[in-house]
Design a protein around this motif. Sequence first.
Motif, mmCIF file in Angstrom:
data_model
loop_
_atom_site.group_PDB
_atom_site.id
_atom_site.type_symbol
_atom_site.label_atom_id
_atom_site.label_comp_id
_atom_site.label_asym_id
_atom_site.label_seq_id
_atom_site.Cartn_x
_atom_site.Cartn_y
_atom_site.Cartn_z
ATOM 1 N N HIS A 162 63.007 9.151 -83.486
ATOM 2 C CA HIS A 162 62.981 9.857 -82.209
ATOM 3 C C HIS A 162 64.380 10.361 -81.927
ATOM 4 O O HIS A 162 65.335 9.580 -81.987
ATOM 5 C CB HIS A 162 62.520 8.936 -81.084
ATOM 6 N N PRO A 163 64.497 11.635 -81.630
ATOM 7 C CA PRO A 163 65.837 12.193 -81.409
ATOM 8 C C PRO A 163 66.544 11.525 -80.245
ATOM 9 O O PRO A 163 65.928 11.218 -79.234
ATOM 10 C CB PRO A 163 65.567 13.674 -81.127
ATOM 11 N N ASN A 164 67.819 11.312 -80.411
ATOM 12 C CA ASN A 164 68.630 10.701 -79.367
ATOM 13 C C ASN A 164 68.978 11.740 -78.304
ATOM 14 O O ASN A 164 69.597 12.774 -78.599
ATOM 15 C CB ASN A 164 69.898 10.129 -80.007
ATOM 16 N N ALA A 165 68.566 11.433 -77.089
ATOM 17 C CA ALA A 165 68.716 12.410 -76.012
ATOM 18 C C ALA A 165 70.186 12.753 -75.754
ATOM 19 O O ALA A 165 70.539 13.920 -75.564
ATOM 20 C CB ALA A 165 68.073 11.876 -74.736
ATOM 21 N N THR B 3 73.457 3.839 -71.291
ATOM 22 C CA THR B 3 73.153 5.015 -70.484
ATOM 23 C C THR B 3 73.461 4.772 -69.013
ATOM 24 O O THR B 3 73.509 5.702 -68.226
ATOM 25 C CB THR B 3 71.651 5.352 -70.586
ATOM 26 N N GLN C 226 57.888 6.568 -74.671
ATOM 27 C CA GLN C 226 58.541 7.415 -75.656
ATOM 28 C C GLN C 226 59.735 8.139 -75.059
ATOM 29 O O GLN C 226 60.817 8.169 -75.645
ATOM 30 C CB GLN C 226 57.528 8.434 -76.192
ATOM 31 N N ARG C 227 59.526 8.688 -73.884
ATOM 32 C CA ARG C 227 60.601 9.452 -73.256
ATOM 33 C C ARG C 227 61.796 8.578 -72.915
ATOM 34 O O ARG C 227 62.935 8.954 -73.093
ATOM 35 C CB ARG C 227 60.081 10.106 -71.965
ATOM 36 N N ARG D 78 53.594 7.981 -73.152
ATOM 37 C CA ARG D 78 54.554 9.068 -73.025
ATOM 38 C C ARG D 78 55.826 8.585 -72.355
ATOM 39 O O ARG D 78 56.921 8.899 -72.772
ATOM 40 C CB ARG D 78 53.958 10.196 -72.171
ATOM 41 N N MET E 183 68.052 1.729 -84.696
ATOM 42 C CA MET E 183 67.434 3.033 -84.422
ATOM 43 C C MET E 183 67.656 3.988 -85.607
ATOM 44 O O MET E 183 68.761 4.139 -86.102
ATOM 45 C CB MET E 183 68.054 3.635 -83.160
ATOM 46 N N THR F 135 71.500 3.708 -66.952
ATOM 47 C CA THR F 135 70.320 4.003 -66.153
ATOM 48 C C THR F 135 69.225 2.984 -66.454
ATOM 49 O O THR F 135 69.128 2.460 -67.565
ATOM 50 C CB THR F 135 69.756 5.421 -66.361
ATOM 51 N N ILE G 258 62.429 4.977 -73.682
ATOM 52 C CA ILE G 258 62.970 4.018 -74.646
ATOM 53 C C ILE G 258 63.354 4.705 -75.946
ATOM 54 O O ILE G 258 64.484 4.584 -76.412
ATOM 55 C CB ILE G 258 61.944 2.937 -74.966
ATOM 56 N N ASP G 259 62.410 5.405 -76.533
ATOM 57 C CA ASP G 259 62.647 5.967 -77.848
ATOM 58 C C ASP G 259 63.799 6.953 -77.843
ATOM 59 O O ASP G 259 64.596 6.986 -78.778
ATOM 60 C CB ASP G 259 61.369 6.633 -78.367
ATOM 61 N N ALA G 260 63.890 7.756 -76.812
ATOM 62 C CA ALA G 260 64.998 8.710 -76.747
ATOM 63 C C ALA G 260 66.256 8.034 -76.223
ATOM 64 O O ALA G 260 67.276 8.672 -76.048
ATOM 65 C CB ALA G 260 64.619 9.901 -75.864
ATOM 66 N N GLN G 261 66.141 6.738 -75.989
ATOM 67 C CA GLN G 261 67.293 5.946 -75.553
ATOM 68 C C GLN G 261 67.918 6.506 -74.276
ATOM 69 O O GLN G 261 69.114 6.704 -74.199
ATOM 70 C CB GLN G 261 68.327 5.872 -76.668
ATOM 71 N N ARG G 262 67.078 6.735 -73.318
ATOM 72 C CA ARG G 262 67.566 7.242 -72.038
ATOM 73 C C ARG G 262 67.871 6.113 -71.068
ATOM 74 O O ARG G 262 68.463 6.332 -70.033
ATOM 75 C CB ARG G 262 66.509 8.152 -71.390
#
Lengths: 349, 349
Positions: free
Chosen positions: B46-49, A59, A108-109, A105, B1, A61, A111-115
């Motif tokens: 978890h959905p991939n952003a 990402t 989750q936002r 939260r 993932m 980021t 790491i989990d969404a891989q941002r």
Amino acid sequence: MVTIKDIARHVGVSPSVVSRALNNKYGVKESTRQMIVQTAKEMGYHPNAAARTLVTRRTMTIGVIMADISEPFYSGIIKGLEFVASESGYTLLFSNSYESLEQSRVVQRMIDAQRVDGMIIVGSNVKEKAYISSLVDKGTPFVVIERSYRDPRMNCIWVDNVMGGYIATKHLIDCGHTRIAHITGTLDVEVAADRLKGYRKALDEAGIAFSPNLVVQGTFVWQTGYSAMKTLLETRPLCTAVFVANDSMAFGALQAIAEAGLSVPHDISVVGFDDLQFSSLTNPPLTTVRQPRYEMGRDAARLLVSRLNHPEQGDGTKICHPPELIVRKSTTVCRDSDQPEAIVTQQRQ
Amino acid sequence: MVTIKDIARHVGVSPSVVSRALNNKYGVKESTRQMIVQTAKEMGYHPNAAARTLVTRRTMTIGVIMADISEPFYSGIIKGLEFVASESGYTLLFSNSYESLEQSRVVQRMIDAQRVDGMIIVGSNVKEKAYISSLVDKGTPFVVIERSYRDPRMNCIWVDNVMGGYIATKHLIDCGHTRIAHITGTLDVEVAADRLKGYRKALDEAGIAFSPNLVVQGTFVWQTGYSAMKTLLETRPLCTAVFVANDSMAFGALQAIAEAGLSVPHDISVVGFDDLQFSSLTNPPLTTVRQPRYEMGRDAARLLVSRLNHPEQGDGTKICHPPELIVRKSTTVCRDSDQPEAIVTQQRQ
DNA sequence: CATGACTTCACAAACGATTGTGATAACCTA
DNA sequence: TAGGTTATCACAATCGTTTGTGAAGTCATG
């Protein structure tokens, strides 16, 4: 929005060539590369971050978590982080943790969404243990600032708080003080415990007996510095100097001393810790221990970026920065250093 | 993932069904939806952003730009933004603008790479005009805080600075002061000009003549408040009160007054503007004009989110918040209000 | 001239989701 | 029972990139 296909069509090549040309990869004739770069600029092309992330799985980021980004203490750290990030093409994604509850939260936002590709955790609350180990479990690269975990899977950057407490106290001793009080931070936080250790170490070295009633516990905030100082002002014999575990509490202490009709540094010398921006603006300007915050932020970002670019290098890096004493006007020589304490305290009443 | 395909395989349906089930869309049997939701949770999905962004063309993130996020002034605004963002599923992407030069990078990173759905600009430097019009040109939805542009394409949220200057000055007038000085901010910034307007309006209403030598220009930073106050202290006849255009400068003014051996509020009353966290901790606690920062941040985020969800509603919303006077200990009645000025100033010398 | 080694490019398959369309089965109505 | 509607699902295209593979074309070497 203009895409890579638009350029391909325009130049008369396939999209893959455009991608390689723009990324300076092997396998495209120099003349066509130049043409592609040229028209890309003309058409105002900018690569789509999401599309790129999807295939590269990066990402570019870095997530940054701290208790409260508005705290002036973090200012220097943030600037250090920003410098390296922009230097190496990374974007910073900040998030406050406030209470630990919120952190889930955030995790989750991010790491989990891989941002994010990795995380930098600054300071942190007492309850962050579970949080950090979840990072380790998920395999997310991260660096912790202001903590010195022994865990070989963690990268840590911190300042030597024992030394900080030591040089602060040593300075007061060098000024001739012997009745030196200490307002601590929250003692179950390592930072506070270490500064207390440094305080005791300096006393020991100077052969000054440690007296528990000169140590009052605070919680790193103004109000507790104020009230702790009130307590110390009622303690007899009165201290002639006080080492406060951070500047916010030191501001409170200054206020309490002023309200008691005493003068800093004439009656009581005060040393803080942190060197906030405001610390040079108090009355009098505060002697304090500076943490190299910019450098800590810079090194944290560098460490993480290097770890992201070279995963094989592994984790477990530990960097300890030395603190620095900043002498201003809130400390001075102890005028009573040669007199019996009994007389000194008598004068004050 | 774990991906949507993994779940599909696991449950025995197609990926599209999983997507519809997880997003609560029409067309999937209730029993299979529950099974899908259940196994998604079990498998830790978890959905991939990035993937989602690519197809929906929404990032669910809002870019936030301010001069320096570490400024304590922004603290409340940030909290307001965060509240609404987390409430509505958005992520905030902060970036400092520092110098305008840097802003171009920020734009490129955020807008061009399509990392954000919209932007919130807080305060901002003098040179932001080009920046903002580039936003308008690109069609990026945005909201500006602390500016009141007439442009019907812009959404603005600000505080009524004329009223703020007015109530600050009016308070001093009500205390019986007539020689009221004013330390302004950078006057080419609308905020500073408006506060000056409010100051003059209050004087006019009270029938007090405006005297230019009681107005000194600062630049919103401590040092200029300090030096401006030094200047005012040399002005004769001496003022008995001063309205300072922000709290940082007011801190500097307090320091200058203290150094001159005068007392606040006994000799000179001081009113600030902003109500920083530290303003209640000065000696004496500062009377100031509070901006509803939390509310401004909250409303800005709400406005932008609503604009993102309903593009048809268009732009041009203007929201003006009223300021509030916070009376503390730095102002008091003018003890000389009934005496001729000549005597008053004589006493001071 | 044939063979091999490069160079330069096009093609196509991903990445992980969303969403339009069509197929099948079930159900209902007359 | 035929015809029509509806519910449920699978299939496939798509978003904008990157990247592996193979197909031409060029060139040189023996």
